[in-house]
Motif scaffolding. Structure first.
Motif, PDB file in Angstrom:
ATOM      1  N   ASP A  30       0.831  -1.208   0.000  1.00 47.01           N
ATOM      2  CA  ASP A  30       0.000   0.000   0.000  1.00 47.01           C
ATOM      3  C   ASP A  30       0.865   1.257   0.000  1.00 47.01           C
ATOM      4  OD1 ASP A  30      -2.279  -1.557   0.015  1.00 47.01           O
ATOM      5  OD2 ASP A  30      -2.622  -1.364   2.183  1.00 47.01           O
ATOM      6  N   VAL A  31       1.949   1.232   0.776  1.00 43.63           N
ATOM      7  CA  VAL A  31       2.854   2.376   0.825  1.00 43.63           C
ATOM      8  C   VAL A  31       3.495   2.596  -0.546  1.00 43.63           C
ATOM      9  CG1 VAL A  31       5.000   3.274   1.823  1.00 43.63           C
ATOM     10  CG2 VAL A  31       3.324   2.124   3.286  1.00 43.63           C
ATOM     11  N   LEU A  32       3.905   1.508  -1.181  1.00 43.06           N
ATOM     12  CA  LEU A  32       4.537   1.610  -2.500  1.00 43.06           C
ATOM     13  C   LEU A  32       3.554   2.148  -3.540  1.00 43.06           C
ATOM     14  CD1 LEU A  32       6.918   1.077  -4.418  1.00 43.06           C
ATOM     15  CD2 LEU A  32       6.046  -1.269  -4.690  1.00 43.06           C
ATOM     16  N   VAL A  33       2.335   1.636  -3.541  1.00 43.12           N
ATOM     17  CA  VAL A  33       1.322   2.088  -4.498  1.00 43.12           C
ATOM     18  C   VAL A  33       1.019   3.568  -4.293  1.00 43.12           C
ATOM     19  CG1 VAL A  33      -1.091   1.857  -5.191  1.00 43.12           C
ATOM     20  CG2 VAL A  33       0.298  -0.187  -4.828  1.00 43.12           C
TER      21      VAL A  33
ATOM     22  N   GLN B  33      10.589 -13.596   5.937  1.00 43.14           N
ATOM     23  CA  GLN B  33       9.556 -12.686   6.432  1.00 43.14           C
ATOM     24  C   GLN B  33       9.399 -11.512   5.481  1.00 43.14           C
ATOM     25  OE1 GLN B  33      10.879 -10.716  10.159  1.00 43.14           O
ATOM     26  NE2 GLN B  33      12.716 -11.977   9.935  1.00 43.14           N
ATOM     27  N   PRO B  34       8.205 -10.946   5.401  1.00 45.93           N
ATOM     28  CA  PRO B  34       7.950  -9.903   4.416  1.00 45.93           C
ATOM     29  C   PRO B  34       8.532  -8.556   4.817  1.00 45.93           C
ATOM     30  CG  PRO B  34       6.002 -10.265   5.749  1.00 45.93           C
ATOM     31  CD  PRO B  34       6.993 -11.312   6.164  1.00 45.93           C
ATOM     32  N   ILE B  35       8.707  -7.722   3.814  1.00 41.43           N
ATOM     33  CA  ILE B  35       9.136  -6.344   4.039  1.00 41.43           C
ATOM     34  C   ILE B  35       7.981  -5.568   4.656  1.00 41.43           C
ATOM     35  CG2 ILE B  35       9.867  -4.210   2.881  1.00 41.43           C
ATOM     36  CD1 ILE B  35      11.165  -5.981   0.744  1.00 41.43           C
ATOM     37  N   THR B  36       8.258  -4.826   5.702  1.00 39.94           N
ATOM     38  CA  THR B  36       7.204  -4.120   6.436  1.00 39.94           C
ATOM     39  C   THR B  36       6.916  -2.754   5.829  1.00 39.94           C
ATOM     40  OG1 THR B  36       8.731  -3.042   7.975  1.00 39.94           O
ATOM     41  CG2 THR B  36       7.965  -5.258   8.554  1.00 39.94           C
ATOM     42  N   ALA B  37       5.812  -2.175   6.243  1.00 35.98           N
ATOM     43  CA  ALA B  37       5.430  -0.841   5.777  1.00 35.98           C
ATOM     44  C   ALA B  37       6.449   0.211   6.219  1.00 35.98           C
ATOM     45  CB  ALA B  37       4.040  -0.482   6.301  1.00 35.98           C
ATOM     46  N   ASP B  38       6.973   0.074   7.440  1.00 40.52           N
ATOM     47  CA  ASP B  38       7.961   1.040   7.930  1.00 40.52           C
ATOM     48  C   ASP B  38       9.222   1.014   7.072  1.00 40.52           C
ATOM     49  OD1 ASP B  38       6.369   1.987   9.958  1.00 40.52           O
ATOM     50  OD2 ASP B  38       7.215   0.666  11.498  1.00 40.52           O
ATOM     51  N   THR B  39       9.644  -0.173   6.672  1.00 38.64           N
ATOM     52  CA  THR B  39      10.826  -0.286   5.818  1.00 38.64           C
ATOM     53  C   THR B  39      10.563   0.352   4.464  1.00 38.64           C
ATOM     54  OG1 THR B  39      11.557  -2.318   6.905  1.00 38.64           O
ATOM     55  CG2 THR B  39      12.423  -1.901   4.711  1.00 38.64           C
ATOM     56  N   MET B  40       9.368   0.133   3.915  1.00 40.98           N
ATOM     57  CA  MET B  40       9.036   0.740   2.630  1.00 40.98           C
ATOM     58  C   MET B  40       8.979   2.262   2.752  1.00 40.98           C
ATOM     59  SD  MET B  40       8.555   0.240  -0.553  1.00 40.98           S
ATOM     60  CE  MET B  40       8.238  -1.534  -0.675  1.00 40.98           C
ATOM     61  N   ARG B  41       8.481   2.773   3.882  1.00 41.68           N
ATOM     62  CA  ARG B  41       8.465   4.231   4.074  1.00 41.68           C
ATOM     63  C   ARG B  41       9.885   4.786   4.101  1.00 41.68           C
ATOM     64  NH1 ARG B  41       4.561   2.729   8.077  1.00 41.68           N
ATOM     65  NH2 ARG B  41       2.444   3.098   7.297  1.00 41.68           N
TER      66      ARG B  41
ATOM     67  N   ALA C  70      13.313   1.055  -8.253  1.00 41.25           N
ATOM     68  CA  ALA C  70      14.440   1.419  -7.389  1.00 41.25           C
ATOM     69  C   ALA C  70      14.014   1.456  -5.930  1.00 41.25           C
ATOM     70  CB  ALA C  70      15.004   2.774  -7.813  1.00 41.25           C
ATOM     71  N   THR C  71      12.807   1.933  -5.664  1.00 37.99           N
ATOM     72  CA  THR C  71      12.311   1.991  -4.289  1.00 37.99           C
ATOM     73  C   THR C  71      12.141   0.588  -3.721  1.00 37.99           C
ATOM     74  OG1 THR C  71      11.154   4.052  -4.792  1.00 37.99           O
ATOM     75  CG2 THR C  71      10.470   2.884  -2.811  1.00 37.99           C
ATOM     76  N   CYS C  72      11.662  -0.339  -4.537  1.00 39.29           N
ATOM     77  CA  CYS C  72      11.552  -1.733  -4.089  1.00 39.29           C
ATOM     78  C   CYS C  72      12.913  -2.302  -3.739  1.00 39.29           C
ATOM     79  CB  CYS C  72      10.901  -2.582  -5.187  1.00 39.29           C
ATOM     80  SG  CYS C  72       9.105  -2.539  -5.197  1.00 39.29           S
ATOM     81  N   ARG C  73      13.902  -2.023  -4.581  1.00 41.89           N
ATOM     82  CA  ARG C  73      15.247  -2.555  -4.316  1.00 41.89           C
ATOM     83  C   ARG C  73      15.849  -1.935  -3.056  1.00 41.89           C
ATOM     84  NH1 ARG C  73      15.026  -2.689  -9.937  1.00 41.89           N
ATOM     85  NH2 ARG C  73      15.726  -0.539 -10.199  1.00 41.89           N
ATOM     86  N   LEU C  74      15.614  -0.646  -2.863  1.00 41.98           N
ATOM     87  CA  LEU C  74      16.089  -0.004  -1.636  1.00 41.98           C
ATOM     88  C   LEU C  74      15.427  -0.619  -0.413  1.00 41.98           C
ATOM     89  CD1 LEU C  74      16.078   3.728  -2.793  1.00 41.98           C
ATOM     90  CD2 LEU C  74      18.099   2.370  -2.212  1.00 41.98           C
ATOM     91  N   ALA C  75      14.127  -0.874  -0.509  1.00 45.06           N
ATOM     92  CA  ALA C  75      13.417  -1.511   0.609  1.00 45.06           C
ATOM     93  C   ALA C  75      13.985  -2.895   0.876  1.00 45.06           C
ATOM     94  CB  ALA C  75      11.924  -1.599   0.296  1.00 45.06           C
ATOM     95  N   GLY C  76      14.299  -3.621  -0.190  1.00 45.35           N
ATOM     96  CA  GLY C  76      14.884  -4.947  -0.010  1.00 45.35           C
ATOM     97  C   GLY C  76      16.231  -4.901   0.683  1.00 45.35           C
ATOM     98  N   LEU C  77      17.066  -3.935   0.309  1.00 43.97           N
ATOM     99  CA  LEU C  77      18.375  -3.803   0.939  1.00 43.97           C
ATOM    100  C   LEU C  77      18.251  -3.406   2.412  1.00 43.97           C
ATOM    101  CD1 LEU C  77      20.302  -2.008  -1.950  1.00 43.97           C
ATOM    102  CD2 LEU C  77      20.545  -4.384  -1.224  1.00 43.97           C
ATOM    103  N   LEU C  78      17.334  -2.480   2.701  1.00 46.35           N
ATOM    104  CA  LEU C  78      17.113  -2.092   4.095  1.00 46.35           C
ATOM    105  C   LEU C  78      16.591  -3.276   4.911  1.00 46.35           C
ATOM    106  CD1 LEU C  78      15.423   1.400   3.572  1.00 46.35           C
ATOM    107  CD2 LEU C  78      17.752   0.963   4.377  1.00 46.35           C
ATOM    108  N   HIS C  79      15.711  -4.049   4.309  1.00 42.91           N
ATOM    109  CA  HIS C  79      15.142  -5.222   4.980  1.00 42.91           C
ATOM    110  C   HIS C  79      16.231  -6.241   5.298  1.00 42.91           C
ATOM    111  CE1 HIS C  79      12.172  -8.364   5.867  1.00 42.91           C
ATOM    112  NE2 HIS C  79      12.834  -9.158   5.042  1.00 42.91           N
TER     113      HIS C  79
END
Length: 228
Positions: free
Chosen positions: A111-114, A164-172, A144-153
């Motif tokens: 939802d955050v990504l969308v 475990q899934p990437i959280t909303a906080d990580t996507m933010r 790029a945002t997805c990849r950044l979220a993946g690296l942070l995760h």
């Protein structure tokens, strides 16, 4: 579900450590050019249209020359040790993998990504969009945002990030990074002359300023620009 490749950037490493196999590395690319180099890159024919310049995330910090600390503090041992431990743990946890590891987004993270992509889309318009003149670059921001979220995760969950899934906080947090890179990209692409209208206006302005003209005709402007 988003498929994210693992990215390792190795700088100044001539010999791989014993636990690292070069064949398994997806090598990244980092560069630290001077602003004048960026201006020259923008003049390379086809560099923008072929997607080369759109594949980098840009950061152009203000120069600290004249304000530098002559004897800067060293990185605290705790920080350096934590970084080393996390990088090694992440690498070792994936060392035996032969297939790509898939990272999943939680529904909230999606939802955050969308929401981010919906906010960005009007900015890509050729007319009225502040990112329209760098659309090739900006259109890749969702990925790029997805990849950044993946690296942070993975940096947070070094041993079991794929379970475990990437959280909303990580996507933010990833969105904040994308916003940061977007602001800097606008400056960098401006240096490279991506906005042709603004670039031509800047050339005319510099011509007027250099010659200290207060009045000038269109023909005189065109004559002055002929050598360029």
């Amino acid at each position: 579900m988003s498929s994210l490749s693992y990215l390792f950037v190795l700088s100044g490493c001539r010999q791989a450590p014993p636990w690292l196999e070069w064949e398994t590395i997806a090598e990244g690319c980092t560069r630290e050019p001077q602003p004048s180099v960026l201006e020259d890159i923008g003049r390379i024919k086809g560099a923008g249209d072929r997607g080369l310049l759109a594949r980098f995330l840009y950061s152009l910090p203000t120069s600290l020359v004249g304000h530098r600390k002559i004897l800067p503090d060293t990185i605290p041992d705790e920080v350096a040790d934590t970084y080393e431990e996390r990088v090694i743990a992440l690498t070792m946890s994936l060392a035996d993998w032969t297939d790509p590891a898939l990272l999943q987004l939680s529904p909230e993270a999606n939802d955050v990504l969308v929401a981010y992509e919906r906010r960005q889309e009007p900015r890509l318009r050729k007319r009225g969009g502040d990112l329209g003149h760098i659309g090739n670059w900006a259109a890749k921001l969702g990925g790029a945002t997805c990849r950044l979220a993946g690296l942070l995760h993975l940096a947070t969950h070094t041993e079991n990030g794929h379970t475990q899934p990437i959280t909303a906080d990580t996507m933010r947090d990833a969105v904040k990074l994308s916003d940061y890179f977007t602001g800097h990209a606008l400056v960098v692409f401006d240096l490279m002359g991506a906005d042709h209208t603004a670039n031509r206006a800047r050339i005319v302005y510099e011509l007027l300023r250099a010659n200290e003209w207060t009045e000038i005709s269109k023909r005189e402007v065109m004559t002055g620009l002929d050598p360029l």
